[in-house]
Design a protein around this motif. Structure first.
Motif, PDB file in Angstrom:
ATOM      1  N   TYR A 172      36.395  49.201  34.784  1.00 24.44           N
ATOM      2  CA  TYR A 172      37.535  49.216  33.881  1.00 24.44           C
ATOM      3  C   TYR A 172      37.149  48.963  32.376  1.00 24.44           C
ATOM      4  N   GLY A 173      38.255  49.435  31.659  1.00 20.74           N
ATOM      5  CA  GLY A 173      38.070  49.212  30.017  1.00 20.74           C
ATOM      6  C   GLY A 173      37.061  50.071  29.391  1.00 20.74           C
ATOM      7  N   GLU A 208      48.899  35.472  51.828  1.00 21.37           N
ATOM      8  CA  GLU A 208      48.903  36.629  52.685  1.00 21.37           C
ATOM      9  C   GLU A 208      48.938  37.956  52.063  1.00 21.37           C
ATOM     10  N   ARG A 209      49.327  38.288  50.755  1.00 21.50           N
ATOM     11  CA  ARG A 209      49.471  39.616  49.880  1.00 21.50           C
ATOM     12  C   ARG A 209      48.801  39.135  48.551  1.00 21.50           C
ATOM     13  N   PRO A 210      48.015  40.418  48.263  1.00 24.29           N
ATOM     14  CA  PRO A 210      47.605  40.300  46.895  1.00 24.29           C
ATOM     15  C   PRO A 210      48.790  39.653  45.612  1.00 24.29           C
ATOM     16  N   LEU A 231      44.131  43.080  40.628  1.00 21.88           N
ATOM     17  CA  LEU A 231      45.368  43.252  41.112  1.00 21.88           C
ATOM     18  C   LEU A 231      46.122  44.640  40.985  1.00 21.88           C
ATOM     19  N   SER A 232      45.709  45.307  40.005  1.00 24.50           N
ATOM     20  CA  SER A 232      46.111  46.737  39.985  1.00 24.50           C
ATOM     21  C   SER A 232      45.617  47.438  41.161  1.00 24.50           C
ATOM     22  N   VAL A 236      49.280  45.613  42.793  1.00 28.24           N
ATOM     23  CA  VAL A 236      50.097  44.741  42.174  1.00 28.24           C
ATOM     24  C   VAL A 236      50.394  45.348  40.690  1.00 28.24           C
ATOM     25  N   THR A 237      51.449  45.753  40.435  1.00 30.07           N
ATOM     26  CA  THR A 237      51.835  46.432  39.145  1.00 30.07           C
ATOM     27  C   THR A 237      52.660  45.388  38.203  1.00 30.07           C
ATOM     28  N   ASN A 238      53.545  44.544  39.118  1.00 29.24           N
ATOM     29  CA  ASN A 238      54.153  43.505  38.203  1.00 29.24           C
ATOM     30  C   ASN A 238      53.295  42.387  38.026  1.00 29.24           C
TER      31      ASN A 238
END
Length: 340
Positions: A172-173, A208-210, A231-232, A236-238
């Motif tokens: 990334y980056g 239990e979830r990311p 996370l992305s 997970v976007t938020n």
């Protein structure tokens, strides 16, 4: 019998005139070196200290080169020295020549020096993996002078600051930019996993979830980018709630995780000893997809790639890493990487 003559080969032409420059075109090298040092360091005393000379000797060299060229190159002031316009132009040209001489000389010296190995490495890799295993390589290479420098900086290979560099290329980056004239090989591409101490896991809410990780103390390196990318990749976007201390180095985030301060990102290579000793555990093991966020690279100058000490270290390093990478993790990692 007739006398046969063998014609001599004509001199090779490499773009340079075979004749020597006029004698008065090259000042004494000691004077040139003194002028170069003063110009680079901005003072006679600093140059004298660097050259291990008395400052009066350096001043004498400066007067000598000015007399040789018939030009004022330096202006003496109450606070030091300043280069004149002629001095600036002259130094710009001779500095390139001096650097070329130094580089060519070091290249030549390095070709015949197979008893030293200067290695730079990412601090996390150096502290958590390489240091604990380097003695094995040393034992099989007696007499080899090994220097290891943990650093986030990349060496200047043109100046021979290092023989080998071990970098982590993020997925990334901005991409890792390697300088010209080097060659690299991938050491390992491990899945990045959340790691914490057993004590932290025992006293913290279940995961239990990311998304659940956002409610925990997350440990970051120099920025939030690593956790944000992880996370992305897990949907997970938020990430407005993304927070936590920035500790600048991977080995510091792992140390903080060992002390129960939160959850760090790592992998089963650099965290192998901590996991085996029970100091760290993989958070949510089996719940999250194994996704690599980058790869470790072995980097060296292309023209010294097969130098004996560099080749031996490279072969040992690749074999040692391969022997420790868990087969199940490697398989998942390769499958995942194929879909990225």
């Amino acid at each position: 019998m007739p006398e046969f003559k063998i014609a001599e080969d004509p001199p090779a032409h490499d773009g340079h005139d075979a004749s020597l420059p006029p004698r008065n075109a090259i000042p004494p090298f000691a004077a040139l070196r003194a002028f170069d040092a003063v110009a680079r360091l901005g003072g006679v005393r600093k140059a004298a200290e660097m050259l291990s000379l008395d400052h009066a000797v350096v001043s004498r060299h400066l007067r000598a080169i000015e007399a040789w060229t018939g030009t004022t190159l330096i202006e003496r002031t109450r606070t030091g020295v300043l280069l004149t316009e002629d001095g600036l132009r002259y130094h710009k040209r001779i500095a390139v020549a001096i650097d070329t001489i130094a580089s060519a000389t070091i290249d030549l010296m390095k070709r015949s020096d197979n008893n030293r190995l200067h290695t730079w490495a990412m601090p996390g890799f150096a502290f958590h993996w390489l240091m604990g295993r380097l003695s094995v390589f040393e034992a099989s290479n007696p007499g080899l002078d090994i220097e290891l420098r943990p650093t986030d900086m990349c060496p200047d290979f043109a100046r021979h600051e290092a023989d080998v560099d071990i970098r982590f290329a993020n997925a990334y980056g901005p991409p890792l930019s390697l300088p010209p004239g080097v060659r690299s090989v991938e050491i390992a591409r491990m899945p990045t996993v959340p790691l914490a101490s057993p004590d932290y896991v025992a006293r913290s809410p279940d995961i239990e979830r990311p998304e659940d990780l956002l409610g925990h103390a997350l440990l970051h390196e120099e920025s939030y980018d690593g956790w944000s990318a992880w996370l992305s990749d897990h949907g997970v976007t938020n990430q407005e709630a993304l927070s936590g201390p920035r500790l600048w180095h991977g080995h510091l985030t792992l140390d903080a995780a060992r002390r129960g301060r939160g959850i760090a990102l790592g992998n089963h290579l650099i965290a192998a000893d901590d996991i085996a000793a029970g100091r760290l555990v993989e958070v949510g093991a089996g719940l999250f997809e194994h996704i690599p966020l980058g790869a470790y690279l072995f980097v060296a100058r292309a023209d010294r790639w097969n130098a004996p000490q560099i080749a031996r270290f490279r072969h040992w390093l690749l074999a040692a890493v391969a022997a420790e990478v868990p087969t199940a993790l490697a398989t998942k990692c390769l499958v995942t990487a194929g879909h990225r």
